[in-house]
Design a protein around this motif. Sequence first.
Motif, PDB file in Angstrom:
ATOM      1  N   ALA A 120       0.700  -1.094   0.184  1.00  0.00           N
ATOM      2  CA  ALA A 120      -0.048   0.031  -0.218  1.00  0.00           C
ATOM      3  C   ALA A 120       0.799   1.274   0.034  1.00  0.00           C
ATOM      4  O   ALA A 120       2.760   1.509   0.708  1.00  0.00           O
ATOM      5  CB  ALA A 120      -0.853   0.066   1.646  1.00  0.00           C
ATOM      6  N   GLU A 152       0.694   5.710   0.154  1.00  0.00           N
ATOM      7  CA  GLU A 152      -0.279   7.235   0.274  1.00  0.00           C
ATOM      8  C   GLU A 152      -0.402   7.232  -1.426  1.00  0.00           C
ATOM      9  O   GLU A 152       0.550   7.274  -2.356  1.00  0.00           O
ATOM     10  CB  GLU A 152       0.440   7.987   0.810  1.00  0.00           C
ATOM     11  CG  GLU A 152       0.427   7.896   2.625  1.00  0.00           C
ATOM     12  CD  GLU A 152      -0.730   8.213   3.059  1.00  0.00           C
ATOM     13  OE1 GLU A 152      -1.756   8.526   2.907  1.00  0.00           O
ATOM     14  OE2 GLU A 152      -0.945   6.263   3.517  1.00  0.00           O
ATOM     15  N   TYR A 153      -1.575   7.507  -1.405  1.00  0.00           N
ATOM     16  CA  TYR A 153      -2.153   8.364  -2.886  1.00  0.00           C
ATOM     17  C   TYR A 153      -2.230   9.521  -3.430  1.00  0.00           C
ATOM     18  O   TYR A 153      -2.345   9.579  -4.527  1.00  0.00           O
ATOM     19  CB  TYR A 153      -3.523   7.783  -3.254  1.00  0.00           C
ATOM     20  CG  TYR A 153      -4.409   7.590  -4.579  1.00  0.00           C
ATOM     21  CD1 TYR A 153      -4.156   6.291  -4.864  1.00  0.00           C
ATOM     22  CD2 TYR A 153      -5.243   8.239  -4.897  1.00  0.00           C
ATOM     23  CE1 TYR A 153      -3.608   6.178  -6.390  1.00  0.00           C
ATOM     24  CE2 TYR A 153      -6.010   7.922  -6.006  1.00  0.00           C
ATOM     25  CZ  TYR A 153      -4.769   6.933  -6.711  1.00  0.00           C
ATOM     26  OH  TYR A 153      -5.280   6.695  -8.636  1.00  0.00           O
ATOM     27  N   THR A 182      -7.656   8.750   4.323  1.00  0.00           N
ATOM     28  CA  THR A 182      -6.903   7.848   4.348  1.00  0.00           C
ATOM     29  C   THR A 182      -7.289   7.128   3.485  1.00  0.00           C
ATOM     30  O   THR A 182      -7.592   6.176   3.478  1.00  0.00           O
ATOM     31  CB  THR A 182      -6.482   7.847   5.648  1.00  0.00           C
ATOM     32  OG1 THR A 182      -6.062   8.776   6.802  1.00  0.00           O
ATOM     33  CG2 THR A 182      -4.391   7.651   5.326  1.00  0.00           C
ATOM     34  N   GLU A 201      -5.091   4.823   0.934  1.00  0.00           N
ATOM     35  CA  GLU A 201      -4.594   3.330   0.952  1.00  0.00           C
ATOM     36  C   GLU A 201      -4.813   2.782   0.003  1.00  0.00           C
ATOM     37  O   GLU A 201      -5.886   2.329  -0.724  1.00  0.00           O
ATOM     38  CB  GLU A 201      -5.117   2.424   1.909  1.00  0.00           C
ATOM     39  CG  GLU A 201      -3.649   1.658   2.373  1.00  0.00           C
ATOM     40  CD  GLU A 201      -4.533   0.184   2.932  1.00  0.00           C
ATOM     41  OE1 GLU A 201      -5.121   0.746   4.329  1.00  0.00           O
ATOM     42  OE2 GLU A 201      -4.697  -0.750   3.066  1.00  0.00           O
ATOM     43  N   TYR A 202      -4.163   3.237  -1.064  1.00  0.00           N
ATOM     44  CA  TYR A 202      -3.712   2.350  -2.477  1.00  0.00           C
ATOM     45  C   TYR A 202      -2.790   1.085  -3.016  1.00  0.00           C
ATOM     46  O   TYR A 202      -2.008   1.079  -2.057  1.00  0.00           O
ATOM     47  CB  TYR A 202      -3.386   3.857  -3.719  1.00  0.00           C
ATOM     48  CG  TYR A 202      -3.087   3.477  -4.697  1.00  0.00           C
ATOM     49  CD1 TYR A 202      -3.731   2.779  -5.823  1.00  0.00           C
ATOM     50  CD2 TYR A 202      -1.520   2.987  -5.101  1.00  0.00           C
ATOM     51  CE1 TYR A 202      -3.987   2.704  -6.694  1.00  0.00           C
ATOM     52  CE2 TYR A 202      -1.834   2.607  -6.720  1.00  0.00           C
ATOM     53  CZ  TYR A 202      -2.686   2.113  -7.926  1.00  0.00           C
ATOM     54  OH  TYR A 202      -2.955   1.775  -9.066  1.00  0.00           O
ATOM     55  N   HIS A 203      -3.479   0.179  -3.664  1.00  0.00           N
ATOM     56  CA  HIS A 203      -2.769  -1.138  -4.093  1.00  0.00           C
ATOM     57  C   HIS A 203      -2.929  -1.051  -5.495  1.00  0.00           C
ATOM     58  O   HIS A 203      -3.774  -0.606  -5.916  1.00  0.00           O
ATOM     59  CB  HIS A 203      -3.608  -1.964  -3.341  1.00  0.00           C
ATOM     60  CG  HIS A 203      -3.387  -2.207  -1.639  1.00  0.00           C
ATOM     61  ND1 HIS A 203      -2.591  -2.448  -1.436  1.00  0.00           N
ATOM     62  CD2 HIS A 203      -4.361  -1.604  -0.975  1.00  0.00           C
ATOM     63  CE1 HIS A 203      -3.038  -2.726   0.120  1.00  0.00           C
ATOM     64  NE2 HIS A 203      -3.436  -1.784  -0.133  1.00  0.00           N
ATOM     65  N   THR A 246     -11.629  -4.497  -2.570  1.00  0.00           N
ATOM     66  CA  THR A 246     -11.051  -3.774  -1.872  1.00  0.00           C
ATOM     67  C   THR A 246     -11.862  -3.973  -0.466  1.00  0.00           C
ATOM     68  O   THR A 246     -11.917  -3.209   0.136  1.00  0.00           O
ATOM     69  CB  THR A 246     -11.158  -2.201  -1.776  1.00  0.00           C
ATOM     70  OG1 THR A 246     -12.719  -1.860  -3.361  1.00  0.00           O
ATOM     71  CG2 THR A 246     -10.292  -2.315  -3.652  1.00  0.00           C
ATOM     72  N   ARG A 290      -9.553  -4.077   7.853  1.00  0.00           N
ATOM     73  CA  ARG A 290      -9.356  -1.763   8.394  1.00  0.00           C
ATOM     74  C   ARG A 290      -9.886  -2.020   9.999  1.00  0.00           C
ATOM     75  O   ARG A 290      -9.975  -1.776  10.389  1.00  0.00           O
ATOM     76  CB  ARG A 290      -8.977  -1.279   7.464  1.00  0.00           C
ATOM     77  CG  ARG A 290      -7.711  -1.548   5.931  1.00  0.00           C
ATOM     78  CD  ARG A 290      -6.361  -1.767   6.764  1.00  0.00           C
ATOM     79  NE  ARG A 290      -5.333  -1.851   6.122  1.00  0.00           N
ATOM     80  CZ  ARG A 290      -5.714  -2.779   5.858  1.00  0.00           C
ATOM     81  NH1 ARG A 290      -5.606  -3.986   6.422  1.00  0.00           N
ATOM     82  NH2 ARG A 290      -4.198  -3.707   4.308  1.00  0.00           N
ATOM     83  N   VAL A 312     -10.670   5.606   6.619  1.00  0.00           N
ATOM     84  CA  VAL A 312     -10.204   5.303   5.574  1.00  0.00           C
ATOM     85  C   VAL A 312     -10.459   4.820   3.880  1.00  0.00           C
ATOM     86  O   VAL A 312     -11.877   4.307   4.390  1.00  0.00           O
ATOM     87  CB  VAL A 312      -9.158   3.829   5.939  1.00  0.00           C
ATOM     88  CG1 VAL A 312      -8.045   3.166   5.656  1.00  0.00           C
ATOM     89  CG2 VAL A 312      -8.659   4.563   7.678  1.00  0.00           C
ATOM     90  N   VAL A 341      -9.602   2.546   1.625  1.00  0.00           N
ATOM     91  CA  VAL A 341      -9.389   1.334   0.207  1.00  0.00           C
ATOM     92  C   VAL A 341      -9.527   1.731  -1.391  1.00  0.00           C
ATOM     93  O   VAL A 341     -10.268   0.808  -1.587  1.00  0.00           O
ATOM     94  CB  VAL A 341      -8.832   0.448   1.104  1.00  0.00           C
ATOM     95  CG1 VAL A 341      -8.116  -0.786   0.143  1.00  0.00           C
ATOM     96  CG2 VAL A 341      -8.594  -0.103   2.378  1.00  0.00           C
TER      97      VAL A 341
END
Length: 248
Positions: free
Chosen positions: A2, A4-5, A12, A14-16, A22, A29, A37, A39
Amino acid sequence: PAVEYGLEAPFTVEYHDAVASTNELARERAVDGAANVAVLADEQTGGRGRLEREWNSPPGGVWVSIVTRPSIAPAQAPLYTLAAAVATARVAREAGVDARIKWPNDVVIPDGDDGDYRKLAGVLTEMEGETDRIEWLVVGIGVNANLDAGDLPEGATSVREEASDVDRRRFVQRLLEEFDRLREDLERIVPAWRELTLTIGQRVRVDRAAGEVVGEAVDVTDTGALVVETDDERVTVSAGDCEHLRPV
Ligand code: BTX
């Protein structure tokens, strides 16, 4: 991993590159205590829809799940599904497509005057909590953004097919902003939803475990259930009870 985008979002992010779902990750989470958050993934290998259905999620779409911990009763949770649909339809409209909402959880492009549509996006809300108060809520949003028709299932469309490609980072930013604004005042969600729906006023067939309901969709309740007027009664259908809804 992950990363930061880099969005100025109210969440917040979270990038994958690729994940199974997701929503699955967001649930983890949530169980760990996270709040606010989002995702996000470029691709999902096991994207899910409602009722164990699959959600095609190739690279190029917007696949995002938001973790929130609102102080609401479980009965109000469907409002978050409606809010996500409103946010998605608004941002898709900014991208130049005639996005409308099909109750309860689809964002569609109308196709002709007889109630047909092509599916652009969907929302999957999951939660955990007590009977009087929820603990966490995960709102998953899938938007067919920069996808070719050939990458989409039958009956689906994309922003690329209907208009042109979007800046997905900007799209996500706007989506999160709109969702954030809507959740601040739950009473504004249903009126905003009514303005964008194509379901109200339609003659529909709703499949439920308890049997089908055929009639005119006349309104939604203040918790987002659909009111259908049949030949001899008014039936209120909650999103959780709806397996399929189609115009007839
Ligand atoms: P749904 O159950 O209303 O719709 C699922 C149905 O939609 C499928 O059975 C199929 O017919 C059709 N479908 C599958 N993929 C697509 C697609 N890409 N575009 C249009 N139609 C499709 C809708 O469920 C809720 C979908 C939520 C998806 C998000 S993505 C981020 C998050 N993670 C995750 O696993 N799910 C959510």
